[in-house]
Enzyme design. Structure first.
Site, short mmCIF file in Angstrom:
data_model
loop_
_atom_site.label_atom_id
_atom_site.label_comp_id
_atom_site.label_asym_id
_atom_site.label_seq_id
_atom_site.Cartn_x
_atom_site.Cartn_y
_atom_site.Cartn_z
CD GLU A 1 -40.51 3.83 103.68
OE1 GLU A 1 -39.61 4.61 103.38
OE2 GLU A 1 -39.86 2.58 103.28
CD GLU B 1 -38.48 1.10 95.05
OE1 GLU B 1 -39.32 2.24 95.15
OE2 GLU B 1 -38.98 -0.11 95.90
CD GLU C 1 -38.27 -1.46 99.69
OE1 GLU C 1 -39.17 -1.91 99.57
OE2 GLU C 1 -37.57 -0.28 99.71
#
Length: 549
Positions: A61, A207, A329
């Site tokens: 990320e 998310e 994740e």
């Protein structure tokens, strides 16, 4: 490979169990009291499913030093002509990381991919509102694909569903995958990439159930947007695989409800749904390491719950399609979760989420790797979060790299978890974990305990091509070595090629640049092979046993 009948298996397993119990002076009562060996039956025909080559992927990320000073650092003495750190590239290539998710994470929900393509001198510096950092955009879509190809990994692209639109998502697919002759494919070609990138896997948002997420929205709204985006994206490239955004984890008040509602809208146009979860030895476990080392059972439970949701919606829709799961994740993360560890203060590449990993963290990561193997029939993609510097197995400084403790169980999974995951008939001593505290996430809801927890967490894989079976063993007993008795049903090993363990006297020991090998694997004495084998694993350990057939 034919499948053994249920009656035959139960008969053979029952005979094996009776024979073993009769030969033991302890018997079943002693096993229930926490003594005696753990016994497993390995039958090559009892297979959970094929292990996906993407089961042990990773994640990068635009966060902290994951990209800048992690994989990309033009000023480093290790930099190549592209600015990529060659020491990190070698480590990732040697590990064999199969797929890497990029560019987020929370970051992606405010990311405009057009800022990261084209001449670098024209790319804007922007404020990333997810982590309060300055993003220079010197590394973007094309750089990532170039890096991924160089290290031998496959790209998994995340899409902006916060500030981005369904049209933006389709445009990025066109930029990456359409050969030529359209607006976005010609833009890619003008940037020096004549051939399409052919990115196959895409995460449709990140998310989006989380109030912390840029563009957070209700489940029904997300499902409708995902459906629109999926149709537009498939119009550009019908061969892509799409992962719908599942719940951020069991701690969420809307867990399960979110996943069900989302899939009611977009089940027909996606291929998978995502799962996320982080663990820590803090509030949830009360700092009790025996509870902490059982927390991979929470991953088992989460997978099984989301499988149930997927299959419920499938039944409701009378669909012939079965979704796979993308656990994209997962990791230990509980120390670097607040204050300066998550606030970049408007700086470029600040030190964020740089979690220090100790021995017990590595043991749990081994257990989590086992849990993924146990669900190889439905989990076809997973990503350890993350790869470099940020909650990562690999750290960098100006002089080189450091292997954190969690590197080693991850490396074993990458090296040995191939072929088929085997269903083991197992019995053995247990201890109780009846209650857990609140999760590490602020305001999150607690999950139930596990009841009887096996001291040994055992999985096994069969690689028919290499003619090997690998047994992975987490010993949760902090004080005692434990015996594992292996009964081979239809195979007999000819040799043990490796028997190694990760253990040590101090569960809190960690590796640092000053002491990089404090926690590293140790070689154990190889046990004798035979139709029945007795293997002892050290206390507080994660071990791998590789056998030739």
């Amino acid at each position: 490979m034919h499948t053994v009948s249920r009656r035959r298996f139960l008969k053979n397993a029952g005979q094996t169990s009776l024979a073993v119990a009769a030969s033991s002076t302890l018997g079943r009562f002693a096993i229930a009291q926490g003594e005696g060996p753990t016994r497993i039956v390995i039958d090559s025909e009892r297979q959970i499913g094929a292990i996906s080559p993407r089961l042990y992927g990773s994640f990068l990320e635009h966060l902290g030093r994951a990209i800048y000073e992690g994989i990309y650092e033009p000023g480093s003495k290790f930099a190549d002509a592209n600015g990529f750190r060659t020491d990190v590239m070698k480590e990732v290539r040697d590990l064999g990381v199969p797929i890497v998710r990029y560019p987020g994470g929370n970051f992606v929900s405010g990311y405009h991919w057009l800022n990261g393509v084209g001449p670098k001198k024209d790319r804007p510096v922007v404020l990333d509102r997810a982590w309060n950092t300055l993003e220079t955009n010197q590394f973007g879509t094309n750089e990532f694909v170039t890096w991924a190809r160089a290290v031998g990994t496959e790209p998994l692209f995340g899409l902006n569903f916060g500030t981005g639109s369904a049209e933006d998502a389709a445009a990025l697919v066109e930029y990456c995958n359409y050969p030529k002759g359209t607006k976005w494919s010609e833009l890619r070609r003008s940037h020096g990439y004549d051939q399409p990138h052919n990115v196959k896997y895409w995460c449709v948002g990140n998310e989006m159930d989380g109030p912390w997420q840029i563009g957070h929205m209700p489940a029904r709204e997300y499902g409708l947007k995902a459906t629109d985006a999926a149709r537009q994206m498939r119009a550009v490239d019908p061969n892509i695989k799409l992962v719908a955004c599942g719940s951020s984890g069991p701690f969420m008040p809307t867990y399960i409800e979110w996943d069900r509602t989302v899939l009611e809208e977009c089940y027909d146009v996606v291929d998978a749904i995502s799962l996320h979860r982080y663990w820590g030895n803090s509030e949830e476990t009360g700092g009790d390491s025996t509870k902490y080392l059982a927390m991979n059972l929470a991953m088992d439970r989460q997978i099984e719950e989301i499988v149930a949701v997927c299959d419920t919606v499938r039944a409701q829709k009378r669909s012939a399609k079965q979704l796979f799961l993308s656990f994209d994740e997962w990791n230990v993360w509980y120390r670097a979760r607040g204050g300066d560890a998550v606030d970049g203060h408007g700086k470029t590449a600040p030190h964020l989420l740089e979690e220090p990993y100790n021995l017990e963290d590595a043991l749990l990561v081994g257990g989590l790797a086992n849990s993924l193997m146990r669900h190889a029939d439905r989990v076809k993609l997973a990503c350890l979060a993350q790869l470099v510097n940020v909650i990562a197995p690999i750290m960098t400084n100006e002089d080189g790299i450091l292997r954190n403790t969690i590197y080693y169980p991850y490396a074993w999974a990458l090296k040995y978890a191939h072929g088929a995951s085997l269903s083991l008939a197992q019995e053995g001593p247990t201890y109780d974990v009846d209650k857990l505290g609140g999760p590490i996430e602020s305001g999150g809801l607690p999950v139930p305990g596990f009841g009887a927890v096996p001291y040994l967490d055992v999985t096994a894989t069969l690689d028919a091509e290499k003619k090997t079976v690998t047994v992975f063993v987490l010993n949760r007993d902090l004080n005692k070595a434990r015996d594992l008795e292996i009964k081979w049903h239809d195979l007999t090993p000819s040799a043990v090629t490796e028997f190694a363990t990760l253990t040590g006297p101090d569960l809190k020991a960690l590796n640092t640049f000053a002491d990089p090998k404090r926690v590293t694997p140790q070689t154990l004495e190889k046990p004798a092979v035979g139709a029945t084998m007795r293997v002892q694993v050290p206390s507080r350990s994660y071990s791998v046993l590789v056998l030739e057939m």
